[in-house]
Scaffold this motif. Sequence first.
Motif, PDB file in Angstrom:
ATOM      1  N   HIS A   1       0.820  -1.215   0.000  1.00 54.55           N
ATOM      2  CA  HIS A   1       0.000   0.000   0.000  1.00 54.55           C
ATOM      3  C   HIS A   1       0.856   1.269   0.000  1.00 54.55           C
ATOM      4  CE1 HIS A   1       0.929   0.345   4.239  1.00 54.55           C
ATOM      5  NE2 HIS A   1       0.297  -0.782   4.523  1.00 54.55           N
ATOM      6  N   ARG A   2       2.103   1.171   0.421  1.00 57.57           N
ATOM      7  CA  ARG A   2       3.056   2.291   0.401  1.00 57.57           C
ATOM      8  C   ARG A   2       2.595   3.507   1.209  1.00 57.57           C
ATOM      9  NH1 ARG A   2       6.566   2.204  -4.888  1.00 57.57           N
ATOM     10  NH2 ARG A   2       6.446   0.004  -5.361  1.00 57.57           N
ATOM     11  N   LEU A   3       1.937   3.255   2.331  1.00 56.36           N
ATOM     12  CA  LEU A   3       1.463   4.340   3.185  1.00 56.36           C
ATOM     13  C   LEU A   3       2.151   4.286   4.541  1.00 56.36           C
ATOM     14  CD1 LEU A   3      -2.368   4.055   2.483  1.00 56.36           C
ATOM     15  CD2 LEU A   3      -0.788   5.727   1.516  1.00 56.36           C
ATOM     16  N   SER A   4       2.600   5.429   5.022  1.00 60.28           N
ATOM     17  CA  SER A   4       3.176   5.523   6.360  1.00 60.28           C
ATOM     18  C   SER A   4       2.047   5.583   7.380  1.00 60.28           C
ATOM     19  CB  SER A   4       4.029   6.788   6.464  1.00 60.28           C
ATOM     20  OG  SER A   4       3.181   7.928   6.424  1.00 60.28           O
TER      21      SER A   4
ATOM     22  N   ASP B   1       0.199   8.797   6.686  1.00 61.57           N
ATOM     23  CA  ASP B   1      -0.689   8.659   5.522  1.00 61.57           C
ATOM     24  C   ASP B   1      -1.925   7.849   5.881  1.00 61.57           C
ATOM     25  OD1 ASP B   1       1.195   9.970   3.917  1.00 61.57           O
ATOM     26  OD2 ASP B   1       2.166   8.079   3.370  1.00 61.57           O
ATOM     27  N   TYR B   2      -1.728   6.819   6.682  1.00 62.27           N
ATOM     28  CA  TYR B   2      -2.817   5.937   7.073  1.00 62.27           C
ATOM     29  C   TYR B   2      -3.945   6.713   7.756  1.00 62.27           C
ATOM     30  CZ  TYR B   2      -5.251   2.757  10.256  1.00 62.27           C
ATOM     31  OH  TYR B   2      -6.196   2.097  10.985  1.00 62.27           O
ATOM     32  N   THR B   3      -3.597   7.644   8.628  1.00 61.32           N
ATOM     33  CA  THR B   3      -4.643   8.393   9.329  1.00 61.32           C
ATOM     34  C   THR B   3      -5.515   9.190   8.361  1.00 61.32           C
ATOM     35  OG1 THR B   3      -3.146  10.245   9.773  1.00 61.32           O
ATOM     36  CG2 THR B   3      -3.322   8.561  11.471  1.00 61.32           C
ATOM     37  N   GLU B   4      -4.937   9.614   7.243  1.00 62.51           N
ATOM     38  CA  GLU B   4      -5.726  10.318   6.232  1.00 62.51           C
ATOM     39  C   GLU B   4      -6.643   9.365   5.458  1.00 62.51           C
ATOM     40  OE1 GLU B   4      -3.258  12.700   3.673  1.00 62.51           O
ATOM     41  OE2 GLU B   4      -2.094  13.443   5.370  1.00 62.51           O
ATOM     42  N   TRP B   5      -6.222   8.111   5.302  1.00 60.01           N
ATOM     43  CA  TRP B   5      -6.971   7.124   4.523  1.00 60.01           C
ATOM     44  C   TRP B   5      -7.974   6.347   5.359  1.00 60.01           C
ATOM     45  CZ3 TRP B   5      -6.886   6.138  -0.717  1.00 60.01           C
ATOM     46  CH2 TRP B   5      -5.956   6.867  -1.450  1.00 60.01           C
TER      47      TRP B   5
ATOM     48  N   LEU C   1     -10.891   3.346   4.440  1.00 57.58           N
ATOM     49  CA  LEU C   1     -10.633   1.952   4.769  1.00 57.58           C
ATOM     50  C   LEU C   1     -11.644   1.376   5.759  1.00 57.58           C
ATOM     51  CD1 LEU C   1      -6.743   2.112   5.134  1.00 57.58           C
ATOM     52  CD2 LEU C   1      -8.063   1.266   3.186  1.00 57.58           C
ATOM     53  N   GLU C   2     -12.451   2.196   6.381  1.00 58.54           N
ATOM     54  CA  GLU C   2     -13.389   1.729   7.396  1.00 58.54           C
ATOM     55  C   GLU C   2     -14.724   1.260   6.824  1.00 58.54           C
ATOM     56  OE1 GLU C   2     -13.484   5.095  10.055  1.00 58.54           O
ATOM     57  OE2 GLU C   2     -12.078   4.106  11.399  1.00 58.54           O
TER      58      GLU C   2
ATOM     59  N   PRO D   1     -12.340  -3.855  12.727  1.00 57.13           N
ATOM     60  CA  PRO D   1     -10.960  -3.468  13.032  1.00 57.13           C
ATOM     61  C   PRO D   1     -10.061  -3.504  11.795  1.00 57.13           C
ATOM     62  CG  PRO D   1     -11.734  -5.142  14.569  1.00 57.13           C
ATOM     63  CD  PRO D   1     -12.760  -5.025  13.494  1.00 57.13           C
ATOM     64  N   ILE D   2      -9.107  -2.595  11.768  1.00 63.99           N
ATOM     65  CA  ILE D   2      -8.099  -2.538  10.716  1.00 63.99           C
ATOM     66  C   ILE D   2      -6.744  -2.794  11.377  1.00 63.99           C
ATOM     67  CG2 ILE D   2      -6.935  -1.068   9.024  1.00 63.99           C
ATOM     68  CD1 ILE D   2      -9.565   0.547   8.866  1.00 63.99           C
ATOM     69  N   PHE D   3      -6.007  -3.733  10.828  1.00 66.80           N
ATOM     70  CA  PHE D   3      -4.689  -4.070  11.360  1.00 66.80           C
ATOM     71  C   PHE D   3      -3.652  -3.598  10.353  1.00 66.80           C
ATOM     72  CE2 PHE D   3      -7.896  -6.857  13.001  1.00 66.80           C
ATOM     73  CZ  PHE D   3      -7.712  -6.688  14.362  1.00 66.80           C
ATOM     74  N   TRP D   4      -2.796  -2.715  10.806  1.00 67.47           N
ATOM     75  CA  TRP D   4      -1.922  -1.942   9.936  1.00 67.47           C
ATOM     76  C   TRP D   4      -0.467  -2.316  10.128  1.00 67.47           C
ATOM     77  CZ3 TRP D   4      -3.309   0.662   5.927  1.00 67.47           C
ATOM     78  CH2 TRP D   4      -2.431   1.594   5.352  1.00 67.47           C
ATOM     79  N   ASN D   5       0.248  -2.449   9.027  1.00 71.50           N
ATOM     80  CA  ASN D   5       1.689  -2.685   9.025  1.00 71.50           C
ATOM     81  C   ASN D   5       2.248  -1.664   8.033  1.00 71.50           C
ATOM     82  OD1 ASN D   5       4.242  -3.766   9.256  1.00 71.50           O
ATOM     83  ND2 ASN D   5       3.743  -5.726   8.319  1.00 71.50           N
TER      84      ASN D   5
END
Length: 109
Positions: A16-19, A22-26, A30-31, A36-40
């Motif tokens: 996904h190439r998101l930090s 960046d994730y908080t903006e997306w 994604l919801e 739950p979303i599990f992020w790496n």
Amino acid sequence: MLNTYPKPDVIIIQEHRLSHIDYTEWVPQLEFMKGPIFWNAAVYSAREDSLADGTAILTSHKLAEGITAHGVIVRSRVQYIILERSRAIKTGILNIYSPNYTRFRSNLW
């Protein structure tokens, strides 16, 4: 009646190439599964001067109570969740994003 448009309970995303920033903006996008979303997060690649890799596991709200464990095994490459459907049934889901190059892939495995 047969449901011709089934909705998934798990979606696995790779590269996904998101930090984390960046994730908080997306997150709102994604919801859509309402679970739950599990992020790496992706990592910075000096070679390409950009973010690379990254994995995520999106789950539906129906699975939320059954998720008993989750974690990152290899930063930006491998993560897991464990679902407990009953005392007798546990399911582990791995999200593995393997490198494109044989030498790096060998190191991961």
